[in-house]
Design a protein around this motif. Sequence first.
Motif, mmCIF file in Angstrom:
data_model
loop_
_atom_site.group_PDB
_atom_site.id
_atom_site.type_symbol
_atom_site.label_atom_id
_atom_site.label_comp_id
_atom_site.label_asym_id
_atom_site.label_seq_id
_atom_site.Cartn_x
_atom_site.Cartn_y
_atom_site.Cartn_z
ATOM 1 N N ALA A 175 0.831 -1.209 0.000
ATOM 2 C CA ALA A 175 0.000 0.000 0.000
ATOM 3 C C ALA A 175 0.865 1.259 0.000
ATOM 4 N N VAL A 176 1.930 1.244 0.791
ATOM 5 C CA VAL A 176 2.827 2.405 0.855
ATOM 6 C C VAL A 176 3.516 2.607 -0.492
ATOM 7 N N TYR A 177 4.005 1.540 -1.074
ATOM 8 C CA TYR A 177 4.690 1.668 -2.365
ATOM 9 C C TYR A 177 3.735 2.194 -3.440
ATOM 10 N N ARG A 178 2.514 1.706 -3.464
ATOM 11 C CA ARG A 178 1.540 2.186 -4.462
ATOM 12 C C ARG A 178 1.274 3.679 -4.296
ATOM 13 N N LEU A 179 1.104 4.129 -3.053
ATOM 14 C CA LEU A 179 0.899 5.555 -2.810
ATOM 15 C C LEU A 179 2.089 6.353 -3.325
ATOM 16 N N GLU A 180 3.274 5.926 -2.970
ATOM 17 C CA GLU A 180 4.466 6.680 -3.365
ATOM 18 C C GLU A 180 4.702 6.612 -4.873
ATOM 19 N N LEU A 181 4.344 5.518 -5.492
ATOM 20 C CA LEU A 181 4.475 5.425 -6.949
ATOM 21 C C LEU A 181 3.520 6.390 -7.638
ATOM 22 N N MET A 182 2.319 6.521 -7.114
ATOM 23 C CA MET A 182 1.370 7.490 -7.675
ATOM 24 C C MET A 182 1.895 8.911 -7.491
ATOM 25 N N ARG A 183 2.489 9.179 -6.355
ATOM 26 C CA ARG A 183 2.999 10.522 -6.078
ATOM 27 C C ARG A 183 4.237 10.835 -6.911
ATOM 28 N N ALA A 184 5.165 9.886 -7.005
ATOM 29 C CA ALA A 184 6.450 10.143 -7.654
ATOM 30 C C ALA A 184 6.414 9.900 -9.156
ATOM 31 N N GLY A 185 5.621 8.935 -9.572
ATOM 32 C CA GLY A 185 5.527 8.656 -10.997
ATOM 33 C C GLY A 185 6.576 7.700 -11.539
ATOM 34 N N GLU A 186 7.519 7.292 -10.714
ATOM 35 C CA GLU A 186 8.515 6.329 -11.190
ATOM 36 C C GLU A 186 9.076 5.546 -10.007
ATOM 37 N N ALA A 187 9.557 4.340 -10.297
ATOM 38 C CA ALA A 187 9.869 3.350 -9.272
ATOM 39 C C ALA A 187 10.974 3.767 -8.303
ATOM 40 N N GLU A 188 12.062 4.292 -8.791
ATOM 41 C CA GLU A 188 13.183 4.597 -7.899
ATOM 42 C C GLU A 188 12.801 5.634 -6.840
ATOM 43 N N SER A 189 12.131 6.682 -7.267
ATOM 44 C CA SER A 189 11.691 7.705 -6.315
ATOM 45 C C SER A 189 10.646 7.154 -5.359
ATOM 46 N N ALA A 190 9.781 6.282 -5.864
ATOM 47 C CA ALA A 190 8.760 5.678 -5.011
ATOM 48 C C ALA A 190 9.403 4.819 -3.927
ATOM 49 N N GLU A 191 10.424 4.080 -4.283
ATOM 50 C CA GLU A 191 11.133 3.246 -3.309
ATOM 51 C C GLU A 191 11.790 4.107 -2.233
ATOM 52 N N GLN A 192 12.398 5.206 -2.640
ATOM 53 C CA GLN A 192 13.048 6.098 -1.681
ATOM 54 C C GLN A 192 12.027 6.721 -0.731
ATOM 55 N N ALA A 193 10.911 7.159 -1.280
ATOM 56 C CA ALA A 193 9.877 7.778 -0.452
ATOM 57 C C ALA A 193 9.238 6.757 0.483
ATOM 58 N N ALA A 194 9.039 5.541 0.004
ATOM 59 C CA ALA A 194 8.472 4.488 0.858
ATOM 60 C C ALA A 194 9.423 4.192 2.016
ATOM 61 N N ALA A 195 10.709 4.116 1.730
ATOM 62 C CA ALA A 195 11.686 3.874 2.789
ATOM 63 C C ALA A 195 11.650 5.001 3.819
ATOM 64 N N ALA A 196 11.563 6.240 3.354
ATOM 65 C CA ALA A 196 11.493 7.385 4.269
ATOM 66 C C ALA A 196 10.231 7.316 5.123
ATOM 67 N N ARG A 197 9.129 6.865 4.536
ATOM 68 C CA ARG A 197 7.866 6.752 5.278
ATOM 69 C C ARG A 197 7.992 5.709 6.388
ATOM 70 N N PHE A 198 8.641 4.599 6.115
ATOM 71 C CA PHE A 198 8.792 3.571 7.150
ATOM 72 C C PHE A 198 9.780 4.000 8.236
ATOM 73 N N VAL A 199 10.786 4.753 7.883
ATOM 74 C CA VAL A 199 11.685 5.290 8.908
ATOM 75 C C VAL A 199 10.897 6.208 9.835
ATOM 76 N N GLU A 200 10.077 7.052 9.252
ATOM 77 C CA GLU A 200 9.257 7.959 10.059
ATOM 78 C C GLU A 200 8.263 7.178 10.918
ATOM 79 N N ALA A 201 7.710 6.115 10.377
ATOM 80 C CA ALA A 201 6.777 5.280 11.154
ATOM 81 C C ALA A 201 7.483 4.640 12.343
ATOM 82 N N TRP A 202 8.697 4.184 12.152
ATOM 83 C CA TRP A 202 9.466 3.599 13.253
ATOM 84 C C TRP A 202 9.681 4.644 14.349
#
Length: 99
Positions: free
Chosen positions: A30-57
């Motif tokens: 779910a997080v990756y899909r959200l970030e992919l919609m926001r970023a428009g491409e996989a590499e940026s989506a992966e980076q944003a998803a990782a940042a989201r999980f760091v913040e969640a921790w």
Amino acid sequence: MDDDLAELLLRSAGGDQWAFLRFYDATRVAVYRLELMRAGEAESAEQAAAARFVEAWRRAGAHLASGLSPLAWLLSLPVAPARRAAPVRMLHGDGAACA
């Protein structure tokens, strides 16, 4: 499922890395899909998803007070979207764009 995720977040707030890994496994798509919609491409989506999980921790202990479901809380965390380079476009003298 929300109760299970809430319990995992509660345990994560206490430093339980195994609980956070299970939370991650349950929510990563779910997080990756959200970030992919926001970023428009996989590499940026992966980076944003990782940042989201760091913040969640970091903020896992704040989930309960939010009143949101665990997934809604996770997706609502304020995380700057990953930046991607804008495509370079040049204009011909006639105003037509070329890549």
